[in-house]
Design an enzyme around this catalytic site. Sequence first.
Site, PDB file in Angstrom:
ATOM      1  NE  ARG A  57      -4.391  -1.110   0.189  1.00 60.91           N
ATOM      2  CZ  ARG A  57      -4.636  -2.196  -0.536  1.00 60.91           C
ATOM      3  NH1 ARG A  57      -3.684  -2.689  -1.314  1.00 60.91           N
ATOM      4  NH2 ARG A  57      -5.803  -2.804  -0.471  1.00 60.91           N
ATOM      5  CD  GLU A  83      -2.410   3.675  -5.354  1.00 57.96           C
ATOM      6  OE1 GLU A  83      -3.544   3.183  -5.625  1.00 57.96           O
ATOM      7  OE2 GLU A  83      -1.446   2.965  -5.012  1.00 57.96           O
ATOM      8  CG  HIS A 132      -2.753  -0.365  -6.352  1.00 57.37           C
ATOM      9  ND1 HIS A 132      -3.243   0.378  -5.311  1.00 57.37           N
ATOM     10  CD2 HIS A 132      -2.743  -1.642  -5.911  1.00 57.37           C
ATOM     11  CE1 HIS A 132      -3.516  -0.405  -4.285  1.00 57.37           C
ATOM     12  NE2 HIS A 132      -3.216  -1.642  -4.629  1.00 57.37           N
TER      13      HIS A 132
END
Length: 331
Positions: A204, A233, A250
């Site tokens: 993350r 993000e 991601h």
Amino acid sequence: MKIIVDDKIPYIREALDRIEADVEYIRGADIKPADVADADALIVRTRTRCDRHLLEGSKVEFVATATIGIDHLDTEWLGSTGIHWVNCPGCNASSVGQYVETSLMRLSLTSGVTVGIVGCGHVGKEVKKVCERMGLKMLINDPYVADPSYVSLDDIIRHADIITFHVPLTYKGGHHTHMMADSGFFDRLVSRGRPLECIINTSRGGIIDEKLLIRALDRGVIKHAVIDTWEGEPDINRQLMERADIATPHIAGYSADGKVKADNMVIDALCCHFGIKNPGEVVPPPLPDDFIYKGSALDLYDPLVDSQKLKSHPETFEEQRGCYPLRREKV
């Protein structure tokens, strides 16, 4: 029954179409309280924050996220209101393993190195298998696993050539992971007296202090970086994106195999909760007829392709995730 579904969850529509329900597909970041007010179930990914603001006063009694991570779910509030929630632990673990393996191959870091694996849950175990298959030495850190062979994070910082993070994003507790790679982490890398070959983050954004990482790369404290998850993000740090050897939007866990595993876990949980018949297993689509496999993991997936796309058009971060092309883990 009414179900609201993130419209970028692949392969799930055919199965949900076989359930007698009113199913509405909405972009995950755009799901609003009015959308779920009369819904019974909500199926999301990481872009939908499931909390009091979204769900209070709604009919929703079941929330599923087709992801391993749950930091977008206010699990404490959901539990307090009796809303049943599920995630998909391990669904994309082998996909992340594929990503790490091919990234190491692309950077020619495949012999004579020691990999420090931080976090050895479902994903970390798959990365461990990858390292074993590649004949790499390993140091493993996970304070939640009572394994006498595991080492401290300090030991990994001192002795590993590659450090790869596979932890959830947590803010509380004695082993919280938010800014795990902080100023102290980077100071210890400096004091060891030799550069780290590579740092990898597929867990993350927020695990690593990105500004300090850029500084470490610029100063030669770290030679290479592979970054798939980012702070803020989809508005990512463009400087880090350019500086990273491999920078992706991601998608480390975005193989069709991993997505299908998540779909089946979600549908199983949905049917169990509402006492309805399971419509049948979702299967991943086949590779195209013109696909040629020459025996390398890179034939199935090359992370540089995704990296080049992101670096060319970082403004389309979300679109690259939402419209991700077919990727398989096996022939």
